[in-house]
Design a protein around this motif. Structure first.
Motif, short mmCIF file in Angstrom:
data_model
loop_
_atom_site.label_atom_id
_atom_site.label_comp_id
_atom_site.label_asym_id
_atom_site.label_seq_id
_atom_site.Cartn_x
_atom_site.Cartn_y
_atom_site.Cartn_z
N GLY A 70 0.79 -1.23 0.00
CA GLY A 70 0.00 0.00 0.00
C GLY A 70 0.82 1.28 0.00
N HIS A 71 2.04 1.24 0.57
CA HIS A 71 2.82 2.47 0.76
C HIS A 71 4.18 2.44 0.07
CE1 HIS A 71 -0.09 3.69 3.87
NE2 HIS A 71 -0.02 2.42 4.29
N GLY A 72 4.50 1.36 -0.63
CA GLY A 72 5.81 1.25 -1.28
C GLY A 72 6.83 0.63 -0.36
N GLU A 73 7.17 1.35 0.70
CA GLU A 73 8.03 0.83 1.77
C GLU A 73 7.66 1.54 3.07
OE1 GLU A 73 12.11 1.44 0.75
OE2 GLU A 73 11.89 3.58 0.41
N VAL A 74 7.86 0.83 4.17
CA VAL A 74 7.52 1.37 5.48
C VAL A 74 8.63 1.01 6.47
CG1 VAL A 74 5.02 1.29 5.11
CG2 VAL A 74 6.22 -0.72 6.06
N PRO A 75 8.75 1.78 7.58
CA PRO A 75 9.79 1.46 8.56
C PRO A 75 9.43 0.29 9.47
CG PRO A 75 8.68 3.53 9.13
CD PRO A 75 8.07 3.04 7.86
N MET A 76 10.46 -0.51 9.77
CA MET A 76 10.35 -1.59 10.75
C MET A 76 11.51 -1.47 11.72
SD MET A 76 10.50 -5.73 10.21
CE MET A 76 10.39 -6.83 11.66
N GLU B 171 3.87 -1.97 23.04
CA GLU B 171 4.05 -0.74 23.82
C GLU B 171 5.06 0.18 23.15
OE1 GLU B 171 3.16 -2.32 28.40
OE2 GLU B 171 5.20 -2.31 27.62
N LEU B 172 6.13 -0.38 22.60
CA LEU B 172 7.14 0.44 21.96
C LEU B 172 6.64 1.00 20.63
CD1 LEU B 172 10.32 -1.71 22.71
CD2 LEU B 172 9.65 0.45 23.77
N ILE B 173 5.86 0.22 19.90
CA ILE B 173 5.27 0.74 18.67
C ILE B 173 4.36 1.92 18.98
CG2 ILE B 173 3.62 0.22 16.81
CD1 ILE B 173 4.74 -2.64 16.80
N ALA B 174 3.54 1.77 20.02
CA ALA B 174 2.64 2.86 20.41
C ALA B 174 3.43 4.08 20.87
CB ALA B 174 1.71 2.37 21.51
N TYR B 175 4.56 3.85 21.54
CA TYR B 175 5.40 4.95 22.02
C TYR B 175 5.90 5.79 20.86
CZ TYR B 175 9.66 7.16 23.87
OH TYR B 175 10.65 8.06 24.20
N VAL B 176 6.35 5.13 19.79
CA VAL B 176 6.85 5.86 18.61
C VAL B 176 5.70 6.49 17.83
CG1 VAL B 176 7.99 5.62 16.38
CG2 VAL B 176 8.93 4.48 18.40
N ASN B 177 4.67 5.70 17.54
CA ASN B 177 3.58 6.18 16.70
C ASN B 177 2.84 7.36 17.31
OD1 ASN B 177 4.28 4.19 14.93
ND2 ASN B 177 2.48 2.91 15.27
N GLY B 178 2.90 7.47 18.62
CA GLY B 178 2.25 8.60 19.29
C GLY B 178 3.01 9.91 19.16
N GLN B 179 4.24 9.84 18.60
CA GLN B 179 5.07 11.05 18.51
C GLN B 179 5.41 11.44 17.07
OE1 GLN B 179 8.32 11.26 21.61
NE2 GLN B 179 7.91 9.06 21.76
N VAL B 180 4.89 10.70 16.10
CA VAL B 180 5.25 10.97 14.70
C VAL B 180 4.00 11.10 13.84
CG1 VAL B 180 7.45 9.76 14.92
CG2 VAL B 180 5.44 8.51 14.13
N ASN B 181 4.19 11.62 12.62
CA ASN B 181 3.06 11.73 11.70
C ASN B 181 2.78 10.38 11.03
OD1 ASN B 181 4.76 11.40 9.37
ND2 ASN B 181 5.29 13.57 9.48
N GLU B 182 1.74 10.35 10.20
CA GLU B 182 1.29 9.10 9.60
C GLU B 182 2.37 8.41 8.78
OE1 GLU B 182 -1.63 7.35 9.85
OE2 GLU B 182 -1.99 8.71 11.53
N HIS B 183 3.18 9.18 8.09
CA HIS B 183 4.19 8.60 7.20
C HIS B 183 5.30 7.88 7.97
CE1 HIS B 183 2.28 10.74 3.93
NE2 HIS B 183 2.43 11.89 4.57
N LYS B 184 5.57 8.32 9.20
CA LYS B 184 6.71 7.79 9.95
C LYS B 184 6.34 6.64 10.88
CE LYS B 184 8.94 12.34 9.98
NZ LYS B 184 9.45 13.45 10.83
N LYS B 185 5.08 6.28 10.96
CA LYS B 185 4.68 5.24 11.90
C LYS B 185 5.30 3.88 11.55
CE LYS B 185 0.42 7.34 13.52
NZ LYS B 185 -1.05 7.22 13.69
N LEU B 186 5.52 3.08 12.57
CA LEU B 186 6.17 1.78 12.40
C LEU B 186 5.18 0.75 11.86
CD1 LEU B 186 8.34 1.63 15.67
CD2 LEU B 186 9.11 2.15 13.34
N ARG B 187 4.80 0.97 10.61
CA ARG B 187 3.83 0.06 9.98
C ARG B 187 4.44 -1.31 9.71
NH1 ARG B 187 2.23 4.92 7.17
NH2 ARG B 187 0.05 5.47 7.63
#
Length: 531
Positions: free
Chosen positions: A466-472, A487-503
């Motif tokens: 869906g996005h080409g590539e995403v961060p892991m 918990e760590l995924i939520a920690y990061v995703n709560g501080q970044v925009n949609e493009h930077k989330k650990l999808r």
């Protein structure tokens, strides 16, 4: 003439040597009974006079017994040790080219290197001799073993042999500032290896720059912790110690974090290069270390990866008497080209990698090669006496490496501020595109290591329909921590925009695969989810 070129305000000191062999002979001849190297694995001490004598003995053996001539390559696949360091000196004294790869290199990795640099002699370790000597035989390359191994003559034996008088040519063999004396292998963790050429002038410029009183000066009373000799920082450590008279504590390449810190304490190390992964571990596991454990440590240089503000601040708090400074460099630049200046403690942003070192010129360019001004993001490029003349047998990469004005392209994205302090955002190769938006993986790594339970983090790009590539992300956590991956995924995703989330998700791992210099091997992380 390029505009917006940033030069160091510090003058490069003159060492007065034409070659590294001159430096070795003149400096090691002084105070010959003074301890110059300690092998921290064996506790063995070697004096300056012994190093010079052993080095010349080995140089004579290379010339007279092995029939290896000037400019021929001697490749080491051995452990970091005092014997290895002295043998390096012998190769230089014989006017040959020293190269090295880690002792734990695989047969495939060795074969790829042999295709690049075609050595005349292969120096092996007792732990890998049987397997690697077969490859040497296949390629028609002579072999030697570094340490004692069955009935083979070892380099340790050669050190003690009396060299014949009247060797031809006389030792040390004369060389000039432009003579290539080492190859530094690079990019083996991200692709096929390349050999970075290093001249006498390159090495001497690095030693001179780091000897400046405002950079990283050493004194005869200091003890410097050595990095791996296959890395540019290890070669710099050896030569800086010899030039200054400081004692070099040689550390094995496979030491874990606790062993590194135990070595600092046991051998009363005063100066060390500690990469951010080691500093992250130190501050997150401080309770392990008894009071006074780092009593002698006075200067720590860090680099090779981003250093977070949280780690920097905590390290400064825990080690108030230690001068902790960030730096930036690469094998092609001859170790660090920037380092914090003495007024760095006045900076509000500790994430700067400092100002240009003595003798260096740095310019930031855009995608069209146009030099940029302050606070504008572009590619860091450099020029100076410590910069490599290029790669071995790789004209295509050399064309990409240099700009039309002969500045070396670093491949790193960064900028400088109004006071000429430099900042590194990330590597071009580590900028991923999510839905058409550029994302710096280093930003996500900094966020993760800011979590109280995370010791170290690495973020890679994974394919996504869906996005080409995403961060892991991959992380190691503090011993005993019960933090979960979600918990760590939520920690990061709560501080970044949609493009930077650990999808791509996050995995907690026991440890990271690392290079001898402490960099995390990201291709191996990617392979762990693909295969």
């Amino acid at each position: 003439m390029l505009s917006n070129v940033i030069k160091s305000g510090l003058k490069l000191p003159a060492l007065g040597f034409e070659s590294v062999s001159q430096l070795l002979v003149q400096r090691l001849s002084r105070s010959p009974n003074t301890i110059q190297i300690i092998d921290t694995a064996t506790g063995r001490h070697t004096t300056r006079g012994q190093i010079l004598d052993y080095g010349l003995n080995f140089a004579a053996y290379l010339r007279d017994e092995c029939r290896i001539g000037s400019g021929d390559v001697v490749l080491f696949v051995t452990q970091n040790s005092d014997t290895h360091a002295i043998a390096l000196c012998g190769v230089v004294l014989a006017a040959e080219v020293y190269a090295s790869i880690p002792v734990h290199s695989t047969a495939r990795e060795l074969e790829e290197v042999l295709d690049v640099i075609t050595p005349t002699l292969l120096v092996l370790d007792s732990t890998n001799y049987e397997a690697m000597a077969k490859i040497g035989l296949l390629y028609g390359i002579k072999t030697l073993v570094l340490d004692k191994h069955e009935s083979h003559t070892s380099i340790e034996d050669i050190f003690l042999k009396t060299r014949a008088t009247g060797s031809s040519p006389s030792l040390p063999v004369p060389t000039t500032a432009d003579t290539i004396i080492t190859y530094v292998m690079t990019s083996g963790s991200t692709g096929r290896p390349k050999a970075v050429r290093r001249t006498n002038g390159n090495h001497l410029a690095v030693v001179a720059a780091f000897g400046h009183r405002d950079v990283c000066p050493l004194t005869p009373t200091d003890v410097l912790l050595s990095c791996g000799l296959c890395h540019i920082c290890g070669q710099r450590s050896l030569l800086s110690a010899v030039e200054s008279g400081a004692c070099l504590a040689v550390l094995r390449c496979d030491e874990n974090h606790d062993d590194v810190f135990a070595t600092i304490s046991k051998y009363r190390v005063t100066d060390a290069l500690l990469v951010p992964t080691q500093l992250n571990y130190l501050v997150k596991n401080w309770a392990k270390f008894p009071p006074g454990y780092f009593a002698t440590l006075k200067h720590v240089l860090t680099g090779a990866a981003p250093l977070t503000a949280a780690t920097y601040d905590e390290a400064r708090r825990l080690l108030p008497d230690v001068r902790l400074r960030n730096s930036y460099g690469m094998s092609e630049s001859g170790f660090a080209l920037t380092v914090h200046s003495p007024d760095a403690h006045l900076l509000t942003n500790c994430e700067t990698v400092g100002k240009a070192n003595p003798g260096m010129q740095i310019v930031v360019i855009d995608e069209n090669g146009v030099p940029l001004g302050a606070n504008q993001l572009g590619v860091i490029c450099m020029k100076g006496d410590q910069v490599t003349p290029g790669y071995v047998n790789n004209s295509r990469e050399n064309e990409r490496l240099f700009t039309g004005h002969s500045y070396l392209r670093s491949g790193d994205i960064g900028y400088y501020d109004d006071n000429h302090y430099f900042y590194i955002i990330g590597r071009i190769k580590e900028m991923i595109i999510v839905d058409g938006v550029n994302i710096a993986l280093a930003e996500l790594e900094r966020l993760l290591t800011g979590h109280k339970s995370v010791v170290n983090a690495a973020v890679i790009a994974v394919s996504d329909d869906g996005h080409g590539e995403v961060p892991m992300a991959f992380v190691t956590v503090v011993e005993g921590s019960d933090v979960t991956e979600q918990e760590l995924i939520a920690y990061v995703n709560g501080q970044v925009n949609e493009h930077k989330k650990l999808r791509g998700g996050l995995r907690i791992v026991d440890k990271f695969p690392t290079t001898p210099s402490g960099k995390i091997k990201k291709p191996q992380l990617l392979a762990s989810i693909v295969f």
